[in-house]
Enzyme design. Structure first.
Site, PDB file in Angstrom:
ATOM      1  N   THR A 243      -9.018   2.076  -2.177  1.00 23.50           N
ATOM      2  CA  THR A 243      -9.788   1.655  -1.007  1.00 23.50           C
ATOM      3  C   THR A 243      -9.822   2.818  -0.039  1.00 23.50           C
ATOM      4  O   THR A 243      -8.790   3.425   0.254  1.00 23.50           O
ATOM      5  CB  THR A 243      -9.114   0.479  -0.292  1.00 23.50           C
ATOM      6  OG1 THR A 243      -8.845  -0.506  -1.259  1.00 23.50           O
ATOM      7  CG2 THR A 243     -10.020  -0.090   0.770  1.00 23.50           C
TER       8      THR A 243
ATOM      9  N   CYS B 149      -2.577  -3.876   0.788  1.00 20.04           N
ATOM     10  CA  CYS B 149      -3.984  -3.741   1.198  1.00 20.04           C
ATOM     11  C   CYS B 149      -4.355  -4.347   2.545  1.00 20.04           C
ATOM     12  O   CYS B 149      -5.043  -3.708   3.333  1.00 20.04           O
ATOM     13  CB  CYS B 149      -4.887  -4.354   0.133  1.00 20.04           C
ATOM     14  SG  CYS B 149      -5.013  -3.322  -1.318  1.00 20.04           S
TER      15      CYS B 149
HETATM   16  C1  UDX Z   1      -3.470   2.886  -4.604  1.00 24.17           C
HETATM   17  C2  UDX Z   1      -3.419   3.035  -3.094  1.00 24.17           C
HETATM   18  O1  UDX Z   1      -2.115   2.806  -2.623  1.00 24.17           O
HETATM   19  C3  UDX Z   1      -4.337   2.070  -2.410  1.00 24.17           C
HETATM   20  O2  UDX Z   1      -4.487   2.411  -1.069  1.00 24.17           O
HETATM   21  C4  UDX Z   1      -5.644   2.145  -2.991  1.00 24.17           C
HETATM   22  O3  UDX Z   1      -6.456   1.181  -2.422  1.00 24.17           O
HETATM   23  C5  UDX Z   1      -5.611   2.027  -4.479  1.00 24.17           C
HETATM   24  O4  UDX Z   1      -4.743   2.978  -5.043  1.00 24.17           O
HETATM   25  P1  UDX Z   1      -1.838   1.424  -5.945  1.00 24.17           P
HETATM   26  O5  UDX Z   1      -2.286   1.729  -7.319  1.00 24.17           O
HETATM   27  O6  UDX Z   1      -1.340   0.055  -5.658  1.00 24.17           O
HETATM   28  O7  UDX Z   1      -2.983   1.613  -4.920  1.00 24.17           O
HETATM   29  O8  UDX Z   1      -0.831   2.536  -5.402  1.00 24.17           O
HETATM   30  P2  UDX Z   1       0.399   3.236  -6.106  1.00 24.17           P
HETATM   31  O9  UDX Z   1       1.060   2.260  -7.004  1.00 24.17           O
HETATM   32  O10 UDX Z   1       1.163   3.908  -5.039  1.00 24.17           O
HETATM   33  O11 UDX Z   1      -0.294   4.325  -7.066  1.00 24.17           O
HETATM   34  C6  UDX Z   1      -0.816   5.522  -6.672  1.00 24.17           C
HETATM   35  C7  UDX Z   1      -0.374   6.600  -7.682  1.00 24.17           C
HETATM   36  O12 UDX Z   1      -1.079   7.803  -7.420  1.00 24.17           O
HETATM   37  C8  UDX Z   1       1.114   6.939  -7.630  1.00 24.17           C
HETATM   38  O13 UDX Z   1       1.698   6.730  -8.903  1.00 24.17           O
HETATM   39  C9  UDX Z   1       1.155   8.417  -7.246  1.00 24.17           C
HETATM   40  O14 UDX Z   1       2.203   9.138  -7.854  1.00 24.17           O
HETATM   41  C10 UDX Z   1      -0.203   8.895  -7.702  1.00 24.17           C
HETATM   42  N1  UDX Z   1      -0.679  10.094  -7.016  1.00 24.17           N
HETATM   43  C11 UDX Z   1      -0.679  10.155  -5.659  1.00 24.17           C
HETATM   44  C12 UDX Z   1      -1.165  11.155  -7.763  1.00 24.17           C
HETATM   45  O15 UDX Z   1      -1.152  11.121  -8.995  1.00 24.17           O
HETATM   46  N2  UDX Z   1      -1.636  12.243  -7.091  1.00 24.17           N
HETATM   47  C13 UDX Z   1      -1.614  12.352  -5.744  1.00 24.17           C
HETATM   48  O16 UDX Z   1      -2.028  13.366  -5.188  1.00 24.17           O
HETATM   49  C14 UDX Z   1      -1.125  11.263  -4.994  1.00 24.17           C
HETATM   50  C1  UDX Z   2      -5.176  -8.634  -2.151  1.00 23.57           C
HETATM   51  C2  UDX Z   2      -6.543  -9.221  -2.509  1.00 23.57           C
HETATM   52  O1  UDX Z   2      -6.393 -10.604  -2.868  1.00 23.57           O
HETATM   53  C3  UDX Z   2      -7.171  -8.438  -3.637  1.00 23.57           C
HETATM   54  O2  UDX Z   2      -8.479  -8.923  -3.909  1.00 23.57           O
HETATM   55  C4  UDX Z   2      -7.221  -6.973  -3.262  1.00 23.57           C
HETATM   56  O3  UDX Z   2      -7.740  -6.203  -4.332  1.00 23.57           O
HETATM   57  C5  UDX Z   2      -5.845  -6.466  -2.887  1.00 23.57           C
HETATM   58  O4  UDX Z   2      -5.292  -7.262  -1.849  1.00 23.57           O
HETATM   59  P1  UDX Z   2      -2.734  -8.822  -3.158  1.00 23.57           P
HETATM   60  O5  UDX Z   2      -2.307  -8.016  -1.987  1.00 23.57           O
HETATM   61  O6  UDX Z   2      -2.245  -8.435  -4.499  1.00 23.57           O
HETATM   62  O7  UDX Z   2      -4.325  -8.848  -3.256  1.00 23.57           O
HETATM   63  O8  UDX Z   2      -2.245 -10.320  -2.923  1.00 23.57           O
HETATM   64  P2  UDX Z   2      -2.833 -11.675  -2.366  1.00 23.57           P
HETATM   65  O9  UDX Z   2      -2.656 -12.694  -3.402  1.00 23.57           O
HETATM   66  O10 UDX Z   2      -4.175 -11.525  -1.803  1.00 23.57           O
HETATM   67  O11 UDX Z   2      -1.792 -12.027  -1.208  1.00 23.57           O
HETATM   68  C6  UDX Z   2      -1.646 -11.218  -0.064  1.00 23.57           C
HETATM   69  C7  UDX Z   2      -0.635 -11.808   0.877  1.00 23.57           C
HETATM   70  O12 UDX Z   2      -1.125 -12.998   1.476  1.00 23.57           O
HETATM   71  C8  UDX Z   2       0.686 -12.200   0.220  1.00 23.57           C
HETATM   72  O13 UDX Z   2       1.759 -11.832   1.045  1.00 23.57           O
HETATM   73  C9  UDX Z   2       0.588 -13.697   0.104  1.00 23.57           C
HETATM   74  O14 UDX Z   2       1.832 -14.330   0.063  1.00 23.57           O
HETATM   75  C10 UDX Z   2      -0.174 -14.040   1.362  1.00 23.57           C
HETATM   76  N1  UDX Z   2      -0.895 -15.326   1.298  1.00 23.57           N
HETATM   77  C11 UDX Z   2      -1.878 -15.521   0.382  1.00 23.57           C
HETATM   78  C12 UDX Z   2      -0.579 -16.336   2.217  1.00 23.57           C
HETATM   79  O15 UDX Z   2       0.296 -16.167   3.067  1.00 23.57           O
HETATM   80  N2  UDX Z   2      -1.281 -17.518   2.167  1.00 23.57           N
HETATM   81  C13 UDX Z   2      -2.270 -17.747   1.251  1.00 23.57           C
HETATM   82  O16 UDX Z   2      -2.858 -18.837   1.265  1.00 23.57           O
HETATM   83  C14 UDX Z   2      -2.577 -16.714   0.332  1.00 23.57           C
END
Ligand code: UDX
Ligand code: UDX
Length: 480
Positions: free
Chosen positions: A128, A272
């Protein structure tokens, strides 16, 4: 054979690429990451993230058309389509600190792609990113292109953790944004063809770049807003004697509103929601729209209020002090069925209690002690950097112990807080727990998983978010 390379083997990149490989046997997918330990884990039997169904998907295609490698440059150079799924933390200093996205990793990814590429590429934003990031990335790539042509697409990921595989198998929609030029349309078509291996055509939405980027922020903001709306109602329910579960059930029955995402909680967490809303707020401010910015900011404020309110409830119920008292924390992950703790409300609740000098005994079925200690010692927003760039956790946070069993956590505790809705917390032997706690014994349910009536019959004083209050709690009003 089409070759795909994904930069970033995280929660988003790993599962998404595994499913693409599974559904598209004719495509070679390589996931690369700067973290060698993460890649090693992806190549082992113990994958670096816990996600139901992920093991099976990875095992069935790893080594065939799915590969994990730390040879970033080689695989980027060979790919036709490069997904970028690296971290986009919130800036902690300088312009836009506390709100704007820090695109350091994104920019260096773009520069690296430009450096190593010898053939034309489609570069896909998976992380994102703030609206108009594609424009910046496009500039970096074209100014360093050495004759190579690039098309930038925005293909935001909507998977939720815990249901990632399910969400990827049957997405509500796949969104692909691109330039409205012949080359742009060709690139959109190429990516659409990948998803069309398993996603029905009417679910693949093609838009312009900015709509796709903004839709992702908007979708997360709308979802988070529903939670803040119901959480705001929960405070009013407690004040009036209404039951938030009954209110949200009644409200959700309206088909225009719908019943999903209306569960009151101690607050939303996850990598997120907060980050994306802060980003949205910043973009609004930069575009001279302070009213719109303030509207969305309120979603975060209510979430912070809800976490504070929960801590205040605990402290005020226990005679206005938790100093030296043992409090059991059940659940640390930001929601059930994941080991992820990013922005989990448990961090704020635990820090609030530690601020009042409580002793915490924490149990979560999926989160390691190292992770919990690291989270409790980290500064706001520091979590969203690759592990090796994160501050070292101090050798011990003395007031915190992490245990591997709910009963152990509760033994001798004055109060029990449920912060994640793990199924196992529904069916604990609460009588046994009660017998091992000093009296009065308290339960503070931040996820509405226990039956308050049954627990009251055992003898507990129970606080459940948004439910009618025990007379004990009415006598000890929490000041938020
Ligand atoms: C990531 C971002 O955190 C989120 O903001 C975005 O929306 C989607 O991508 P996520 O996959 O959940 O989400 O994050 P994370 O599990 O931290 O994975 C990112 C990976 O990128 C890490 O494994 C990190 O080591 C890697 N990375 C980061 C690279 O390979 N190169 C870089 O320069 C920086
Ligand atoms: C979210 C979005 O759902 C997903 O589409 C996007 O790509 C990434 O962010 P995620 O963060 O994995 O996904 O979890 P989600 O199931 O959305 O829950 C987010 C938070 O809201 C959690 O802490 C959950 O416990 C809380 N939640 C969710 C509530 O407190 N009440 C609800 O009714 C639903």
């Amino acid at each position: 054979m089409v070759k795909i390379c994904c930069l970033g083997a995280g929660y988003v990149g790993g599962p998404t690429m595994a499913v693409i490989a599974l559904k598209c046997p004719s495509i070679e997918v390589v996931v690369v990451d700067i973290s060698v330990s993460r890649i090693t884990a992806w190549n082992s039997d113990q994958l670096p993230i816990y996600e139901p169904g992920l093991d099976e998907v990875v095992k069935s295609c790893r080594g065939n058309n799915l590969f994990f490698s730390s040879d970033v440059e080689k695989h980027v150079a060979e790919a036709d389509i490069v997904f970028v799924s690296v971290n986009t933390p919130t800036k902690t200093r300088g312009l836009g600190a506390g709100k704007a996205a820090d695109l350091t990793y994104w920019e260096s990814a773009a520069r690296m792609i430009a450096d190593v590429s010898k053939s034309d590429k489609i570069v896909v934003e998976k992380s994102t990113v703030p609206v108009k990031t594609a424009e910046a990335i496009e500039k970096i790539l074209t100014h360093n292109s050495k004759g190579v042509k690039y098309q930038i697409l925005s293909n935001p990921e909507f998977l939720a953790e815990g249901t990632a595989i399910q969400d990827l198998f049957a997405p509500d929609r796949v969104l692909i944004g691109g330039r409205e030029t012949p080359d742009g349309r060709r690139a959109i078509k190429a990516l659409k063809d990948v998803y069309a291996h398993w996603v029905p055509e009417e679910r693949i939405l093609c838009t312009n770049l900015w709509s796709a980027e903004l839709s992702k922020l908007a979708a997360n903001a709308f979802l988070a807003q529903r939670i803040s709306s119901v959480n705001a109602m929960s405070a009013l329910c407690e004040a009036t004697g209404a039951d938030v579960a009954e209110v949200s059930h009644a409200v959700g029955k309206d088909t225009r509103i719908g019943h999903k995402f209306l569960n009151a909680s101690v607050g939303f967490g996850g990598s997120c929601f907060q980050k994306d809303i802060l980003n949205l707020v910043y973009i609004c401010e930069c575009n001279g729209l302070p009213e719109v910015a303030n509207y969305w900011k309120q979603v975060i404020k209510v979430n912070d209020y809800q976490k504070n309110r929960f801590v205040n409830r605990i402290v005020s119920s226990m005679f206005n002090t938790v100093s030296g008292k043992k409090i059991a924390i059940l659940g640390f992950a930001f929601k059930k069925d994941t080991g992820d703790t990013r922005e989990t409300p448990a961090i704020d609740v635990c820090q609030g209690l530690l601020g009042d000098k409580a002793r915490l005994s924490i149990y979560d079925p999926q989160v390691t002690e190292e992770q919990i200690q690291r989270d409790l010692s980290m500064n706001k927003f520091d979590w969203d950097h690759p592990v090796h760039l994160q501050p070292m956790s101090p050798s011990s946070v003395k007031q915190v112990s992490v245990v591997w069993d709910a009963y152990e956590a509760a033994k001798g505790a004055h109060g029990l807080c449920i912060l994640t809705e793990w199924d196992e917390f529904k069916n604990l032997d609460y009588k046994k727990i009660y017998d091992n706690m000093p009296k009065p014994a308290f339960v503070f349910d931040g996820r509405n998983v226990v039956n308050p009536q049954k627990l009251r019959e055992i003898g507990f004083i129970v606080y459940s978010i948004g439910k009618p209050l025990d007379s004990w709690l009415k006598d000890m009003p929490a000041v938020a």
